[in-house]
Motif scaffolding. Sequence first.
Motif, short mmCIF file in Angstrom:
data_model
loop_
_atom_site.label_atom_id
_atom_site.label_comp_id
_atom_site.label_asym_id
_atom_site.label_seq_id
_atom_site.Cartn_x
_atom_site.Cartn_y
_atom_site.Cartn_z
N PRO A 45 0.63 -1.51 0.16
CA PRO A 45 0.14 -0.06 -0.47
C PRO A 45 0.56 1.41 -0.25
CG PRO A 45 0.05 -1.17 1.92
CD PRO A 45 -0.15 -1.72 1.16
N PRO A 46 0.34 2.21 -0.12
CA PRO A 46 1.65 3.95 -0.50
C PRO A 46 1.38 4.10 0.74
CG PRO A 46 -1.14 3.39 -1.48
CD PRO A 46 -1.29 2.51 -0.99
N VAL A 47 3.14 4.57 1.29
CA VAL A 47 3.34 4.87 2.21
C VAL A 47 3.24 6.41 2.32
CG1 VAL A 47 5.73 4.79 3.72
CG2 VAL A 47 4.92 2.60 2.58
N PRO A 48 3.29 6.99 3.72
CA PRO A 48 3.30 8.64 3.59
C PRO A 48 4.03 8.67 3.81
CG PRO A 48 1.27 7.34 5.40
CD PRO A 48 2.07 6.38 4.53
N VAL A 49 5.58 9.12 3.84
CA VAL A 49 6.88 9.10 4.11
C VAL A 49 6.85 10.04 5.13
CG1 VAL A 49 8.69 9.24 3.02
CG2 VAL A 49 7.61 7.25 2.09
N VAL A 50 6.43 11.53 4.50
CA VAL A 50 6.77 12.72 4.86
C VAL A 50 5.48 13.09 6.80
CG1 VAL A 50 6.29 15.37 5.02
CG2 VAL A 50 7.40 13.96 3.32
N HIS A 51 5.16 12.62 6.47
CA HIS A 51 3.51 12.29 7.94
C HIS A 51 4.18 11.26 8.81
CE1 HIS A 51 0.20 12.46 9.85
NE2 HIS A 51 0.03 11.39 10.05
N ASN A 52 4.87 10.31 8.20
CA ASN A 52 5.30 9.77 9.02
C ASN A 52 6.32 9.86 9.87
OD1 ASN A 52 4.09 7.46 8.71
ND2 ASN A 52 4.91 5.81 7.44
N LEU A 53 7.65 10.74 9.12
CA LEU A 53 8.76 11.67 9.92
C LEU A 53 8.54 12.83 10.70
CD1 LEU A 53 10.88 10.50 6.82
CD2 LEU A 53 11.32 9.55 9.34
N LEU A 54 7.37 13.17 9.72
CA LEU A 54 7.02 14.76 10.69
C LEU A 54 6.03 14.89 11.38
CD1 LEU A 54 8.76 16.88 7.83
CD2 LEU A 54 9.58 15.90 10.33
N GLY A 55 4.74 13.45 10.78
CA GLY A 55 3.85 14.39 11.11
C GLY A 55 3.07 13.59 12.60
N HIS A 56 4.19 13.30 13.95
CA HIS A 56 3.65 12.84 15.08
C HIS A 56 4.67 13.34 15.98
CE1 HIS A 56 1.06 9.66 13.50
NE2 HIS A 56 2.05 9.74 11.87
N GLY A 57 4.24 14.88 15.85
CA GLY A 57 5.40 15.83 17.11
C GLY A 57 6.79 16.02 16.13
N GLY A 58 7.08 15.91 14.96
CA GLY A 58 8.36 16.58 14.36
C GLY A 58 9.15 15.51 14.62
N PHE A 59 9.84 15.66 13.88
CA PHE A 59 11.83 15.14 14.08
C PHE A 59 11.53 14.96 15.03
CE2 PHE A 59 15.95 14.37 12.31
CZ PHE A 59 15.87 12.94 12.61
N GLY A 101 16.37 3.58 9.20
CA GLY A 101 15.57 5.15 8.04
C GLY A 101 14.05 4.75 6.94
N LEU A 102 14.05 3.80 6.90
CA LEU A 102 13.00 3.04 6.14
C LEU A 102 11.94 2.66 7.05
CD1 LEU A 102 14.74 0.56 3.65
CD2 LEU A 102 13.46 2.31 2.74
N ILE A 103 12.31 1.90 8.51
CA ILE A 103 11.65 1.90 9.55
C ILE A 103 10.08 2.65 10.03
CG2 ILE A 103 11.16 0.92 11.69
CD1 ILE A 103 13.30 -0.82 11.60
N LEU A 104 11.13 4.18 9.58
CA LEU A 104 10.45 4.91 10.49
C LEU A 104 10.37 5.70 8.76
CD1 LEU A 104 13.58 7.29 11.97
CD2 LEU A 104 11.73 6.53 13.23
N MET A 105 10.45 5.34 7.60
CA MET A 105 9.14 6.12 6.50
C MET A 105 8.00 5.45 6.83
SD MET A 105 12.26 6.21 4.14
CE MET A 105 13.38 7.60 4.71
N ILE A 106 8.33 3.83 6.53
CA ILE A 106 6.91 2.94 6.72
C ILE A 106 6.10 2.94 7.72
CG2 ILE A 106 6.54 0.34 6.66
CD1 ILE A 106 9.32 0.47 4.94
N VAL A 107 6.56 3.06 9.11
CA VAL A 107 5.54 2.89 10.04
C VAL A 107 6.11 4.49 10.95
CG1 VAL A 107 4.88 1.75 11.81
CG2 VAL A 107 5.94 0.53 10.21
N PRO A 108 4.68 5.08 11.77
CA PRO A 108 4.26 5.76 12.56
C PRO A 108 5.52 5.41 13.91
CG PRO A 108 2.72 5.79 11.38
CD PRO A 108 3.46 4.36 11.53
N TRP A 109 6.78 6.55 14.29
CA TRP A 109 8.07 6.40 14.91
C TRP A 109 6.51 5.71 16.53
CZ3 TRP A 109 7.79 8.63 19.48
CH2 TRP A 109 7.01 9.86 19.45
N SER A 110 5.26 6.52 16.58
CA SER A 110 4.38 7.11 17.51
C SER A 110 3.98 4.83 18.29
CB SER A 110 3.55 7.72 17.80
OG SER A 110 3.22 7.74 16.14
#
Length: 458
Positions: free
Chosen positions: A186-200, A259-268
């Motif tokens: 499925p499409p991966v929201p890379v930017v949102h996963n990296l920055l959309g959960h409280g920032g970098f 890095g790939l894990i952080l792009m594919i899965v939200p860190w939170s």
Amino acid sequence: MVHGMGDTAGSSYSNHALSTLRQRHVIMIALGGAIGAGLFVGSSAAIAAAGPAVLVAFVAVGLLVMLVMRMLGEMVTARPGRGSFVAYIREAHGNGAAFTAGWLYWFFWLVVLGSEAIAGAILLHESINLPVWLLATGLIVTLMVINLVAVRIFGECEFWLSMVKVVSIVVFVLVGSLAVGHVLGPPVPVVHNLLGHGGFMPHGSIAVLSIVPTVLFTMIGSEIATVAAGETAEPARNVAHVTRSLGTRLTLFYSLSIGLILMIVPWSDIVPGHSPFVMAMQAMHIPGAAAGMRIVVLTAVISCMNSSLYITSRILAELARHGDAPAALQHHGRHNTPVNAIVANSVAGGIVAFASIVAPDTVFSFLLSCSGAVILVVYSLIMTAYIVLRRRAPREAQKAFFHLPLFPAINIACLGGVVVIFAAMFSNPAQRETAAASLGTCLLFVVIDMVRRRRRPA
């Protein structure tokens, strides 16, 4: 170059070493010691503590490991056949520093051996209905026999165990890259996963600094190559080759996969203690991800135990040759393996493993705290030993063997980084106990060395 006590140690070491390891063994032994369950499972705690900024910690620690390996490689090629890095600390700083560094490093890997034995036993318990303590004992005994038989057997086992881990990481990076490129799954929201959960950097820079020991714990072990290379036909050549490339490979493996894990899965969404690799593969809809990763993690645990037993036995035998440990521990059997040291470390590792079962919140927790950051002190001694030996070397030797750029500024910067890391750990309540206990362990070995010197006859 410099002549001193290390000459005798080097001769003794060469006599004991059986030149049966090959360059491929040395490379995989180093990777096997560095790539353990800490990457596949333990990295989840670092990600949860620092968010996407954990990538900065992995890159910084990778750079530190690269520099330390470079320093070790240059010292070993300048004066090959000395033994482990402890021999170079001895030449540079004397017997007291070598005693402290050797025992600190032994203690660190001993705790790793015991904790990995329990981790492996828990994984096996899901398929083999036997008590965890019995499975842990079985793992330690099996690896003890492998280490006792011959260096070549150990090297071959470690080669294939490490190969499983390396291939797994390469495959994950390839598949993850396809997912990030919207080619697979499925499409991966890379930017949102990296920055959309409280920032970098959601928890601030102090959180990033304070997790450096945790990250370092997952990447430690590359220095085993300098010991393993001493048991090859051409130690100087093999060390030079391995140290030039190993740090770079290790940093790429860790940085790309995290890095790939952080792009594919939200860190939170990443839960400490659960493999972030499994979460990423499940997000990519890869079937059998959990079962496959369980096999990889078990392989990583066994490989790390194998390397732990190898390096602790060599360090202990080397300490014994210099009178820093009981003399019986330097005894080598007919296969030129340090028999007594291997057996002693197996028993000690078993005691640590049992402590994690009998008293996980007291004795074992205390051992983890005491060993948690001692590796930073050991690495600092390697950095300062490099400064001393490079300055002490004749001009022609400096040109031939020592090529680290920005010397000694780069060494001083690394030492300053260690101070900053300890300061960050003390400022973080979750890391304060580990920092204090680790420094207390260092002080304990310094005091032990001072007492034994006073009691020793003139």
